[in-house]
Every structure is written in C-alpha cells, then in structure tokens.
Design a protein around this motif. Sequence first.
Motif, PDB file in Angstrom:
ATOM      1  N   ARG A   1      -2.402  -9.036   4.896  1.00  0.00           N
ATOM      2  CA  ARG A   1      -1.160  -8.752   5.492  1.00  0.00           C
ATOM      3  C   ARG A   1      -0.758  -7.699   4.405  1.00  0.00           C
ATOM      4  NH1 ARG A   1      -1.208 -14.339   5.613  1.00  0.00           N
ATOM      5  NH2 ARG A   1       0.155 -14.383   3.986  1.00  0.00           N
ATOM      6  N   VAL A   2      -0.487  -6.659   4.920  1.00  0.00           N
ATOM      7  CA  VAL A   2       0.034  -5.669   3.993  1.00  0.00           C
ATOM      8  C   VAL A   2       1.051  -4.882   4.379  1.00  0.00           C
ATOM      9  CG1 VAL A   2      -2.223  -5.234   3.011  1.00  0.00           C
ATOM     10  CG2 VAL A   2      -1.421  -3.747   4.857  1.00  0.00           C
ATOM     11  N   LEU A   3       1.948  -4.166   3.438  1.00  0.00           N
ATOM     12  CA  LEU A   3       3.095  -3.340   3.625  1.00  0.00           C
ATOM     13  C   LEU A   3       2.950  -1.871   3.245  1.00  0.00           C
ATOM     14  CD1 LEU A   3       6.262  -3.188   4.712  1.00  0.00           C
ATOM     15  CD2 LEU A   3       6.742  -3.851   2.357  1.00  0.00           C
ATOM     16  N   ILE A   4       2.942  -1.051   4.057  1.00  0.00           N
ATOM     17  CA  ILE A   4       2.752   0.537   3.641  1.00  0.00           C
ATOM     18  C   ILE A   4       4.011   0.941   3.326  1.00  0.00           C
ATOM     19  CG2 ILE A   4       2.289   2.769   4.476  1.00  0.00           C
ATOM     20  CD1 ILE A   4       0.483   1.669   6.541  1.00  0.00           C
ATOM     21  N   VAL A   5       4.411   1.402   2.216  1.00  0.00           N
ATOM     22  CA  VAL A   5       5.606   2.190   1.786  1.00  0.00           C
ATOM     23  C   VAL A   5       5.638   3.808   1.759  1.00  0.00           C
ATOM     24  CG1 VAL A   5       7.176   2.254  -0.206  1.00  0.00           C
ATOM     25  CG2 VAL A   5       6.181   0.168   0.182  1.00  0.00           C
ATOM     26  N   ASP A   6       6.519   4.433   2.362  1.00  0.00           N
ATOM     27  CA  ASP A   6       6.493   5.785   2.295  1.00  0.00           C
ATOM     28  C   ASP A   6       8.076   6.357   2.165  1.00  0.00           C
ATOM     29  OD1 ASP A   6       5.658   8.404   2.537  1.00  0.00           O
ATOM     30  OD2 ASP A   6       5.106   8.459   4.388  1.00  0.00           O
TER      31      ASP A   6
ATOM     32  N   ARG B   1      -9.423  -7.557  -1.125  1.00  0.00           N
ATOM     33  CA  ARG B   1      -8.980  -7.005   0.387  1.00  0.00           C
ATOM     34  C   ARG B   1      -7.838  -8.051   0.622  1.00  0.00           C
ATOM     35  NH1 ARG B   1     -13.833  -4.746   4.112  1.00  0.00           N
ATOM     36  NH2 ARG B   1     -15.076  -3.684   2.613  1.00  0.00           N
ATOM     37  N   PHE B   2      -6.938  -7.582   1.577  1.00  0.00           N
ATOM     38  CA  PHE B   2      -5.927  -8.337   1.785  1.00  0.00           C
ATOM     39  C   PHE B   2      -5.661  -8.137   3.396  1.00  0.00           C
ATOM     40  CE2 PHE B   2      -5.035  -6.870  -2.576  1.00  0.00           C
ATOM     41  CZ  PHE B   2      -4.567  -8.023  -3.123  1.00  0.00           C
TER      42      PHE B   2
ATOM     43  N   ILE C   1       0.075  -4.010  -6.164  1.00  0.00           N
ATOM     44  CA  ILE C   1      -0.337  -2.780  -5.360  1.00  0.00           C
ATOM     45  C   ILE C   1      -1.740  -2.633  -5.132  1.00  0.00           C
ATOM     46  CG2 ILE C   1      -0.036  -0.396  -5.813  1.00  0.00           C
ATOM     47  CD1 ILE C   1       2.600  -1.435  -5.505  1.00  0.00           C
ATOM     48  N   TRP C   2      -1.886  -2.172  -3.863  1.00  0.00           N
ATOM     49  CA  TRP C   2      -3.190  -2.027  -3.263  1.00  0.00           C
ATOM     50  C   TRP C   2      -3.417  -0.812  -2.865  1.00  0.00           C
ATOM     51  CZ3 TRP C   2      -5.682  -3.823   1.761  1.00  0.00           C
ATOM     52  CH2 TRP C   2      -7.077  -3.737   1.694  1.00  0.00           C
TER      53      TRP C   2
ATOM     54  N   VAL D   1       0.799  -1.262   0.060  1.00  0.00           N
ATOM     55  CA  VAL D   1      -0.003   0.079   0.233  1.00  0.00           C
ATOM     56  C   VAL D   1       0.852   1.163   0.083  1.00  0.00           C
ATOM     57  CG1 VAL D   1      -1.847   1.156   1.014  1.00  0.00           C
ATOM     58  CG2 VAL D   1      -1.647  -1.431   1.389  1.00  0.00           C
ATOM     59  N   PRO D   2       1.092   1.843  -1.201  1.00  0.00           N
ATOM     60  CA  PRO D   2       1.740   3.167  -1.106  1.00  0.00           C
ATOM     61  C   PRO D   2       1.277   4.248  -0.427  1.00  0.00           C
ATOM     62  CG  PRO D   2       0.789   2.894  -3.221  1.00  0.00           C
ATOM     63  CD  PRO D   2       0.404   1.413  -2.326  1.00  0.00           C
ATOM     64  N   MET D   3       1.667   5.079   0.447  1.00  0.00           N
ATOM     65  CA  MET D   3       1.188   6.388   1.049  1.00  0.00           C
ATOM     66  C   MET D   3       0.406   7.184   0.065  1.00  0.00           C
ATOM     67  SD  MET D   3       0.728   7.817   3.573  1.00  0.00           S
ATOM     68  CE  MET D   3       1.495   7.187   4.930  1.00  0.00           C
TER      69      MET D   3
END
Length: 211
Positions: free
Chosen positions: A173-178, A170-171, A133-134, A101-103
């Motif tokens: 387990r996700v990773l936010i990227v900033d 929907r997911f 990408i979500w 998940v990009p900021m």
Amino acid sequence: MTQPINLLQCGIQWLCQLQPCQLCHSDTQWQHSVCQTCWQQLPWRSQAVQRQEMQIQVTFDYHYPINRIIQQFKYEQQLHYQLLLVGALKQLSYPKIQAIVPMPISTARLTERGYNQSLLLAKGLARHLNVPIWQPVTRLQQHAQKGLSRLERLEDIQQQFQIQNAPKIRFRRVLIVDDVVTTGSSIHALKQQLLKLGCQKVEAVCLASAE
C-alpha cells in the motif's frame, strides 16, 4: 530528555511568530510560515479529482498565488516554500499506507534543477505519516510532447518509467506524491509500474490540480 525537546519546540514556534508572513510580509506568521489571512485565502480545494480512472487528492486549485509559489519552488530554488507546501499536504486525511513514492524525474531534469521537488514534499509528508520513502522506479529522458497525439503522449509517458533492478524491499500500500496534476498521465504510468512490483493499493496526492 522530553522536557528540553518540548522547550526547544516552543522556542522555535515563538520565534516563528515573530517572523513576517512569507507571502504578504505585513503580518506575523501564524502557521507553516504564513499569516492566518494568507493561509485562509489560499485557493483550497475541497474535493479530489478524477484522472485516468483514479481518484487523486489535491490541496489546491492551480490558481494564484499557489501557481506562482509552486513555480518558484520547482524552478527557481525557492525552497523556503517547502514549509508552507508540506504544511498544506498535512491538512488532508490519508488512508493507511506503508510507504510514499515521490514522482521521479529524469537525470537531466535533476541535474538542471539540483533537486526533485516531489521528493522534498514526500520527505516532509513521510515524517508526518511516519512511513518510509520508497523509490523503486526511475524515469528516463523526458521528451517534449508538443505535436504528439493523445495516444502518442500516453505511450511516450509510459515508456519513461522503468523499474530498478530487483528492489530488495516491496510494499503493498503506497502513496504517490507529486506537485501538480493535469491529465494524470504521469501518475497513471508510475502506478502501472508499481502494480507490476506487487503493490495492491496505489493512492496519489498532489499539491494542486490544473485543468
């Protein structure tokens, strides 16, 4: 089919080694568009940071030359730094995730810059981790927070993030990227929205940490 692709990759790597380093311009490229000396002298950070009761992985301290590189990448359309920045993110170890998940940034910021720098980073990392990408959360108008108290700032940031209407996928387990984490308020606000969507594990990674 595999052999031509490998030959092409070898050819690209060979050509890159003949190009000058994007930072010092005096030595040839070693990896991710920079020479070995410049790569080793970047302000690497060995530990994650704690923000808003959340462990956030970071690759660098927000010191020279990374601070300047990120500023140019973010505000001055110096997109050639994407190879270096994504390459740095690839050095970290990641848990098992299902999506990145990009900021998000507001429409006004997107119009002003022409791109979302976090999305560019996320795309490169998504290819590396082989996950999609979500983007189920949008960001409303980002206001200047000068003069606001800490509580007012937190409330303002939380109100900036809004879930899109009924995301089809929907997911858990996700990773936010900033790009840069300071107080971690934006990451925390985005995480809260993702939890509302049913995410059970929300991780975060940033290029640099600014105190």
